[in-house]
Design a protein around this motif. Sequence first.
Motif, mmCIF file in Angstrom:
data_model
loop_
_atom_site.group_PDB
_atom_site.id
_atom_site.type_symbol
_atom_site.label_atom_id
_atom_site.label_comp_id
_atom_site.label_asym_id
_atom_site.label_seq_id
_atom_site.Cartn_x
_atom_site.Cartn_y
_atom_site.Cartn_z
ATOM 1 N N GLY A 132 2.777 4.608 0.337
ATOM 2 C CA GLY A 132 2.587 5.717 1.258
ATOM 3 C C GLY A 132 3.868 6.506 1.388
ATOM 4 O O GLY A 132 4.635 6.640 0.442
ATOM 5 N N TYR A 133 4.141 6.954 2.602
ATOM 6 C CA TYR A 133 5.301 7.806 2.858
ATOM 7 C C TYR A 133 6.630 7.148 2.466
ATOM 8 O O TYR A 133 7.476 7.767 1.832
ATOM 9 C CB TYR A 133 5.337 8.216 4.332
ATOM 10 C CG TYR A 133 6.608 8.936 4.700
ATOM 11 C CD1 TYR A 133 6.803 10.262 4.313
ATOM 12 C CD2 TYR A 133 7.627 8.299 5.382
ATOM 13 C CE1 TYR A 133 7.983 10.923 4.619
ATOM 14 C CE2 TYR A 133 8.806 8.959 5.687
ATOM 15 C CZ TYR A 133 8.981 10.272 5.301
ATOM 16 O OH TYR A 133 10.155 10.908 5.582
ATOM 17 N N GLU A 170 0.863 -1.171 0.000
ATOM 18 C CA GLU A 170 0.000 0.000 0.000
ATOM 19 C C GLU A 170 0.908 1.232 0.000
ATOM 20 O O GLU A 170 1.388 1.653 1.052
ATOM 21 C CB GLU A 170 -0.847 -0.036 1.273
ATOM 22 C CG GLU A 170 -2.050 0.840 1.282
ATOM 23 C CD GLU A 170 -2.817 0.604 2.579
ATOM 24 O OE1 GLU A 170 -2.771 1.484 3.455
ATOM 25 O OE2 GLU A 170 -3.451 -0.467 2.699
ATOM 26 N N ASN A 200 1.905 0.499 8.891
ATOM 27 C CA ASN A 200 0.584 0.989 9.283
ATOM 28 C C ASN A 200 -0.162 -0.055 10.117
ATOM 29 O O ASN A 200 -0.792 0.281 11.121
ATOM 30 C CB ASN A 200 -0.242 1.368 8.049
ATOM 31 C CG ASN A 200 0.164 2.696 7.469
ATOM 32 O OD1 ASN A 200 0.599 3.605 8.181
ATOM 33 N ND2 ASN A 200 0.027 2.837 6.162
ATOM 34 N N ASP A 225 5.244 0.284 3.934
ATOM 35 C CA ASP A 225 4.153 1.191 4.314
ATOM 36 C C ASP A 225 2.969 0.427 4.884
ATOM 37 O O ASP A 225 2.447 0.769 5.950
ATOM 38 C CB ASP A 225 3.685 1.999 3.093
ATOM 39 C CG ASP A 225 4.568 3.193 2.784
ATOM 40 O OD1 ASP A 225 4.960 3.907 3.722
ATOM 41 O OD2 ASP A 225 4.844 3.419 1.590
#
Length: 194
Positions: free
Chosen positions: A62-63, A60, A88, A84
């Motif tokens: 993300g950052y 997924e 999370n 990511d």
Amino acid sequence: FTGSTRVAQELKQRGIHTTANDIASYSRVLADCYIATDADLVDRAALSAAIDHLNALPGEPGYVTETFCERARFFQPANGARIDSIRNAIERDYAQTPFYPLLLTSLLIAADRVDSTTGIQMAYLKSWAPRSYRELKLEPPRLLAGSGASSTGDAAEVAAQLPPVDLAYLDPPYNQHRYYTNYHVWETLVRWDA
């Protein structure tokens, strides 16, 4: 200054009650996992189930993907997206459990196995390292039986607060660079501070 806790792990493995201290957040997680956790008290089946759950998560982005894969080349994008997603899930599902430092350690070690650096995180390689093509996979950390403790803070201040000890081992920085630049990716993964 316990860093990766290698020396502290050896002391604990020899049956010595060990306290590991560092100012870095990633080091505290490693110390919580390897030094403060007693392997004899860990539900191994539940830990394996948690790791299996995290390994099964789809990536997924993300950052980490944006920062360390697209803007830089620390990880291949597929592994960045997995990092990511897993990070999370660790925060969401395990933050208030004894497994939290164990799973974070597992993620740090897994990410370290697929990064594209020379071992420290000051820079990434111009061309992808062969290991960066491997798929990120969490494994249970090798826990040690016995007692230990972890703390975070300046060693001089923490030492004054500890009970008397027989041996104090201080491991100074090994080069002229600010230490956080050597392990800033781990620091960000632990703090999850973007």
